[in-house]
Motif scaffolding. Sequence first.
Motif, mmCIF file in Angstrom:
data_model
loop_
_atom_site.group_PDB
_atom_site.id
_atom_site.type_symbol
_atom_site.label_atom_id
_atom_site.label_comp_id
_atom_site.label_asym_id
_atom_site.label_seq_id
_atom_site.Cartn_x
_atom_site.Cartn_y
_atom_site.Cartn_z
ATOM 1 N N VAL A 36 0.694 -0.797 0.294
ATOM 2 C CA VAL A 36 0.473 0.044 0.070
ATOM 3 C C VAL A 36 0.778 1.023 0.160
ATOM 4 N N MET A 40 0.262 3.708 -3.017
ATOM 5 C CA MET A 40 0.399 5.368 -2.548
ATOM 6 C C MET A 40 1.563 6.599 -2.852
ATOM 7 N N VAL A 84 -2.530 15.538 3.563
ATOM 8 C CA VAL A 84 -4.135 15.206 4.066
ATOM 9 C C VAL A 84 -4.798 13.794 4.589
ATOM 10 N N SER A 85 -4.388 13.622 2.659
ATOM 11 C CA SER A 85 -5.711 12.118 2.730
ATOM 12 C C SER A 85 -4.586 10.482 2.868
ATOM 13 N N MET A 88 -3.764 10.295 6.231
ATOM 14 C CA MET A 88 -4.340 9.167 6.550
ATOM 15 C C MET A 88 -4.392 7.751 6.702
ATOM 16 N N ILE A 89 -4.458 7.215 5.220
ATOM 17 C CA ILE A 89 -4.321 6.371 4.316
ATOM 18 C C ILE A 89 -3.418 5.530 5.068
ATOM 19 N N ARG A 91 -1.282 6.312 7.533
ATOM 20 C CA ARG A 91 -1.598 5.520 9.667
ATOM 21 C C ARG A 91 -2.739 4.185 9.007
ATOM 22 N N ILE A 92 -3.329 5.151 8.845
ATOM 23 C CA ILE A 92 -3.673 3.202 8.609
ATOM 24 C C ILE A 92 -3.208 1.773 8.355
ATOM 25 N N ALA A 93 -2.753 2.350 7.207
ATOM 26 C CA ALA A 93 -2.357 0.726 6.438
ATOM 27 C C ALA A 93 -0.834 0.819 7.407
ATOM 28 N N TYR A 94 -0.690 1.786 7.977
ATOM 29 C CA TYR A 94 0.515 0.896 8.537
ATOM 30 C C TYR A 94 0.044 0.163 10.603
ATOM 31 N N ARG A 95 -1.305 0.915 10.720
ATOM 32 C CA ARG A 95 -1.630 0.223 11.362
ATOM 33 C C ARG A 95 -3.172 -1.508 11.532
ATOM 34 N N ARG A 96 -2.686 -1.644 10.020
ATOM 35 C CA ARG A 96 -3.714 -2.758 9.634
ATOM 36 C C ARG A 96 -2.673 -3.301 9.019
ATOM 37 N N HIS A 98 -0.857 -3.338 7.352
ATOM 38 C CA HIS A 98 -0.776 -3.355 5.295
ATOM 39 C C HIS A 98 0.238 -2.939 4.454
ATOM 40 N N LEU B 30 -7.673 -0.354 1.352
ATOM 41 C CA LEU B 30 -6.880 0.735 1.409
ATOM 42 C C LEU B 30 -6.051 0.914 -0.755
ATOM 43 N N ASP B 31 -6.226 -0.602 -0.434
ATOM 44 C CA ASP B 31 -5.552 -0.527 -2.049
ATOM 45 C C ASP B 31 -6.808 0.368 -3.065
ATOM 46 N N VAL B 34 -6.895 3.664 -2.667
ATOM 47 C CA VAL B 34 -5.560 4.621 -3.310
ATOM 48 C C VAL B 34 -5.505 4.267 -4.347
ATOM 49 N N VAL B 75 -10.282 10.618 2.198
ATOM 50 C CA VAL B 75 -10.420 10.725 4.429
ATOM 51 C C VAL B 75 -11.949 10.338 4.597
ATOM 52 N N ALA B 78 -11.520 5.741 4.793
ATOM 53 C CA ALA B 78 -10.183 6.116 5.490
ATOM 54 C C ALA B 78 -10.316 6.210 6.791
ATOM 55 N N ASP B 91 -4.452 -3.191 18.253
ATOM 56 C CA ASP B 91 -3.162 -3.585 16.694
ATOM 57 C C ASP B 91 -2.028 -2.436 16.616
#
Lengths: 133, 103
Positions: A36, A40, A84-85, A88-89, A91-96, A98, B30-31, B34, B75, B78, B91
Amino acid sequence: MNGVHSVADVIAMACLLLGALLCLTAGLGLLRFPDVLSRMHAGTKPQAVGVLLIMVGSALRLAGSSVVWMLLLVAVFQLITAPVSAHMIGRIAYRRRHVRRDRMLVDELGSGAGRPGGPQGDEPADGDARRGR
Amino acid sequence: MTVVSVLVFAMLGGGVLLALLRLGLGPSLLDRVVATDALLVIISAGLAVYAALTRNPTVVPVLVVVSLLGFVGSVSVARYIGGMLSDTADDDRRADPVPEVRP
Protein backbone atom coordinates in the motif's frame (compact mmCIF):
# COMPACT_ATOMS: atom_id res chain seq x y z
CA MET A 1 -10.63 24.59 -34.33
CA ASN A 2 -8.23 26.22 -31.94
CA GLY A 3 -4.75 25.74 -33.22
CA VAL A 4 -1.38 26.52 -31.78
CA HIS A 5 -0.70 30.20 -32.33
CA SER A 6 1.91 31.42 -29.93
CA VAL A 7 4.74 30.50 -27.60
CA ALA A 8 2.31 30.28 -24.69
CA ASP A 9 0.36 27.60 -26.53
CA VAL A 10 3.51 25.54 -27.07
CA ILE A 11 4.39 25.81 -23.38
CA ALA A 12 0.83 24.84 -22.47
CA MET A 13 1.00 21.78 -24.71
CA ALA A 14 4.27 20.73 -23.09
CA CYS A 15 2.74 21.10 -19.63
CA LEU A 16 -0.31 19.06 -20.63
CA LEU A 17 1.86 16.31 -22.10
CA LEU A 18 4.04 16.12 -18.99
CA GLY A 19 1.01 16.01 -16.72
CA ALA A 20 -0.62 13.25 -18.74
CA LEU A 21 2.65 11.30 -18.67
CA LEU A 22 2.63 11.57 -14.87
CA CYS A 23 -0.93 10.22 -14.82
CA LEU A 24 0.19 7.24 -16.92
CA THR A 25 3.12 6.54 -14.59
CA ALA A 26 0.71 6.70 -11.64
CA GLY A 27 -1.38 3.95 -13.23
CA LEU A 28 1.71 1.85 -13.96
CA GLY A 29 3.01 2.24 -10.42
CA LEU A 30 -0.37 1.42 -8.93
CA LEU A 31 -0.43 -1.81 -10.86
CA ARG A 32 3.17 -2.93 -10.38
CA PHE A 33 4.18 -1.92 -6.87
CA PRO A 34 3.96 -4.46 -4.03
CA ASP A 35 2.20 -2.87 -1.06
CA VAL A 36 0.00 0.00 0.00
CA LEU A 37 2.71 2.49 0.88
CA SER A 38 4.60 2.13 -2.38
CA ARG A 39 1.33 2.24 -4.30
CA MET A 40 0.58 5.49 -2.51
CA HIS A 41 4.00 6.73 -3.53
CA ALA A 42 3.14 6.08 -7.15
CA GLY A 43 -0.49 7.11 -7.00
CA THR A 44 0.08 10.51 -5.45
CA LYS A 45 2.44 11.75 -8.17
CA PRO A 46 -0.39 13.19 -10.32
CA GLN A 47 -2.08 14.60 -7.23
CA ALA A 48 0.60 17.22 -6.77
CA VAL A 49 2.86 17.66 -9.77
CA GLY A 50 0.51 16.35 -12.44
CA VAL A 51 -2.40 18.52 -11.39
CA LEU A 52 -0.12 21.54 -11.07
CA LEU A 53 1.30 21.03 -14.57
CA ILE A 54 -2.13 20.48 -16.11
CA MET A 55 -3.55 23.52 -14.33
CA VAL A 56 -0.66 25.66 -15.58
CA GLY A 57 -1.28 24.38 -19.09
CA SER A 58 -5.00 25.04 -18.88
CA ALA A 59 -4.46 28.50 -17.42
CA LEU A 60 -2.12 29.33 -20.30
CA ARG A 61 -4.67 28.13 -22.83
CA LEU A 62 -7.62 29.83 -21.11
CA ALA A 63 -5.74 33.03 -20.30
CA GLY A 64 -7.98 36.08 -20.19
CA SER A 65 -11.01 34.05 -19.28
CA SER A 66 -12.65 34.42 -15.89
CA VAL A 67 -12.11 30.82 -14.82
CA VAL A 68 -8.36 31.05 -14.29
CA TRP A 69 -8.87 31.76 -10.60
CA MET A 70 -10.90 28.57 -10.39
CA LEU A 71 -7.99 26.58 -11.82
CA LEU A 72 -5.74 28.23 -9.24
CA LEU A 73 -8.27 27.23 -6.56
CA VAL A 74 -8.17 23.61 -7.70
CA ALA A 75 -4.36 23.57 -7.63
CA VAL A 76 -4.16 25.11 -4.14
CA PHE A 77 -6.85 22.78 -2.89
CA GLN A 78 -5.00 19.74 -4.19
CA LEU A 79 -1.80 20.91 -2.55
CA ILE A 80 -3.59 21.33 0.78
CA THR A 81 -5.67 18.15 0.80
CA ALA A 82 -3.29 15.59 -0.74
CA PRO A 83 -1.02 15.43 2.35
CA VAL A 84 -4.01 15.11 4.68
CA SER A 85 -5.57 12.15 2.91
CA ALA A 86 -2.17 10.52 2.33
CA HIS A 87 -1.38 10.85 6.03
CA MET A 88 -4.65 9.22 7.04
CA ILE A 89 -4.35 6.36 4.55
CA GLY A 90 -0.73 5.74 5.48
CA ARG A 91 -1.49 5.67 9.19
CA ILE A 92 -4.37 3.24 8.78
CA ALA A 93 -2.24 1.09 6.46
CA TYR A 94 0.49 0.88 9.07
CA ARG A 95 -1.91 -0.01 11.85
CA ARG A 96 -3.74 -2.64 9.85
CA ARG A 97 -0.45 -4.24 8.82
CA HIS A 98 -0.86 -3.70 5.12
CA VAL A 99 2.77 -2.65 5.08
CA ARG A 100 5.43 -5.14 4.10
CA ARG A 101 7.89 -4.71 6.90
CA ASP A 102 10.49 -6.93 5.26
CA ARG A 103 10.87 -4.28 2.55
CA MET A 104 11.34 -1.42 4.99
CA LEU A 105 14.77 0.01 5.60
CA VAL A 106 13.75 2.17 8.56
CA ASP A 107 10.69 1.53 10.70
CA GLU A 108 10.45 4.57 12.93
CA LEU A 109 6.99 3.73 14.26
CA GLY A 110 7.80 0.16 15.23
CA SER A 111 8.34 -0.71 18.86
CA GLY A 112 10.68 -3.63 18.30
CA ALA A 113 10.01 -7.32 18.67
CA GLY A 114 7.82 -7.10 21.75
CA ARG A 115 4.50 -6.48 20.05
CA PRO A 116 1.84 -8.82 21.40
CA GLY A 117 -0.30 -10.93 19.15
CA GLY A 118 -0.10 -11.78 15.50
CA PRO A 119 -1.46 -9.86 12.54
CA GLN A 120 -5.07 -8.96 13.00
CA GLY A 121 -5.83 -6.98 9.86
CA ASP A 122 -8.05 -8.42 7.20
CA GLU A 123 -5.27 -8.94 4.69
CA PRO A 124 -1.84 -8.87 6.35
CA ALA A 125 0.78 -8.15 3.75
CA ASP A 126 3.49 -10.13 5.53
CA GLY A 127 1.67 -12.60 7.73
CA ASP A 128 4.08 -15.40 8.46
CA ALA A 129 7.27 -13.40 8.14
CA ARG A 130 6.19 -11.20 11.02
CA ARG A 131 4.92 -13.94 13.23
CA GLY A 132 8.25 -15.71 13.13
CA ARG A 133 10.19 -12.71 14.39
CA MET B 1 -2.72 20.15 -32.02
CA THR B 2 -4.49 16.94 -33.00
CA VAL B 3 -1.36 14.93 -32.31
CA VAL B 4 -1.07 16.47 -28.86
CA SER B 5 -4.70 15.81 -28.03
CA VAL B 6 -4.47 12.18 -29.15
CA LEU B 7 -1.27 11.66 -27.16
CA VAL B 8 -2.60 13.31 -24.01
CA PHE B 9 -5.89 11.48 -24.03
CA ALA B 10 -4.16 8.17 -24.78
CA MET B 11 -1.89 8.61 -21.77
CA LEU B 12 -4.77 9.64 -19.53
CA GLY B 13 -6.82 6.69 -20.74
CA GLY B 14 -3.95 4.30 -20.08
CA GLY B 15 -3.62 5.68 -16.56
CA VAL B 16 -7.35 5.27 -15.98
CA LEU B 17 -7.31 1.69 -17.24
CA LEU B 18 -4.38 0.70 -15.04
CA ALA B 19 -5.93 2.36 -11.99
CA LEU B 20 -9.21 0.55 -12.70
CA LEU B 21 -7.30 -2.72 -12.90
CA ARG B 22 -5.79 -2.05 -9.50
CA LEU B 23 -9.24 -1.08 -8.22
CA GLY B 24 -10.54 -4.45 -9.31
CA LEU B 25 -7.56 -6.54 -8.25
CA GLY B 26 -6.55 -4.72 -5.09
CA PRO B 27 -6.16 -7.25 -2.30
CA SER B 28 -7.18 -4.88 0.49
CA LEU B 29 -9.57 -2.01 0.96
CA LEU B 30 -6.76 0.53 1.21
CA ASP B 31 -5.41 -0.40 -2.21
CA ARG B 32 -8.82 0.36 -3.62
CA VAL B 33 -8.91 3.69 -1.78
CA VAL B 34 -5.56 4.68 -3.23
CA ALA B 35 -6.66 3.57 -6.70
CA THR B 36 -9.91 5.53 -6.43
CA ASP B 37 -8.01 8.61 -5.37
CA ALA B 38 -5.68 8.38 -8.35
CA LEU B 39 -8.66 7.68 -10.61
CA LEU B 40 -10.48 10.84 -9.54
CA VAL B 41 -7.33 12.89 -9.98
CA ILE B 42 -6.88 11.52 -13.51
CA ILE B 43 -10.54 12.28 -14.28
CA SER B 44 -10.13 15.88 -13.16
CA ALA B 45 -6.94 16.11 -15.19
CA GLY B 46 -8.87 14.87 -18.21
CA LEU B 47 -11.55 17.52 -17.70
CA ALA B 48 -8.88 20.22 -17.45
CA VAL B 49 -7.18 18.93 -20.60
CA TYR B 50 -10.49 19.02 -22.43
CA ALA B 51 -11.10 22.58 -21.26
CA ALA B 52 -7.61 23.58 -22.36
CA LEU B 53 -7.63 21.93 -25.77
CA THR B 54 -11.01 23.26 -26.86
CA ARG B 55 -10.69 26.59 -25.00
CA ASN B 56 -14.03 25.78 -23.43
CA PRO B 57 -14.26 27.07 -19.85
CA THR B 58 -17.65 25.59 -18.99
CA VAL B 59 -16.29 22.40 -17.42
CA VAL B 60 -13.96 24.17 -14.99
CA PRO B 61 -16.49 24.38 -12.10
CA VAL B 62 -16.97 20.61 -12.43
CA LEU B 63 -13.23 20.35 -11.82
CA VAL B 64 -13.54 22.01 -8.42
CA VAL B 65 -16.36 19.67 -7.45
CA VAL B 66 -14.46 16.56 -8.55
CA SER B 67 -11.34 17.47 -6.60
CA LEU B 68 -13.45 18.19 -3.49
CA LEU B 69 -15.22 14.85 -3.87
CA GLY B 70 -11.95 12.97 -4.14
CA PHE B 71 -10.66 14.40 -0.89
CA VAL B 72 -13.90 13.82 1.02
CA GLY B 73 -14.25 10.28 -0.28
CA SER B 74 -10.76 9.09 0.54
CA VAL B 75 -10.76 10.69 4.00
CA SER B 76 -14.15 9.27 4.91
CA VAL B 77 -13.21 5.74 3.81
CA ALA B 78 -9.93 6.00 5.73
CA ARG B 79 -11.82 7.06 8.84
CA TYR B 80 -14.26 4.22 8.33
CA ILE B 81 -11.42 1.69 8.25
CA GLY B 82 -9.96 3.35 11.33
CA GLY B 83 -13.29 2.86 13.11
CA MET B 84 -13.22 -0.82 12.22
CA LEU B 85 -9.71 -0.89 13.66
CA SER B 86 -10.68 0.50 17.06
CA ASP B 87 -13.29 -2.26 17.35
CA THR B 88 -10.81 -5.04 16.73
CA ALA B 89 -8.79 -4.17 19.82
CA ASP B 90 -5.05 -3.95 20.26
CA ASP B 91 -3.67 -3.60 16.82
CA ASP B 92 -1.44 -0.72 17.72
CA ARG B 93 -0.71 -1.35 21.37
CA ARG B 94 2.82 -0.44 22.27
CA ALA B 95 5.14 -1.88 24.89
CA ASP B 96 5.09 1.32 26.92
CA PRO B 97 1.71 2.69 27.95
CA VAL B 98 1.59 5.85 25.91
CA PRO B 99 -1.81 7.54 26.19
CA GLU B 100 -3.10 7.64 22.69
CA VAL B 101 -5.94 9.42 20.99
CA ARG B 102 -7.72 7.22 18.53
CA PRO B 103 -9.45 8.78 15.53
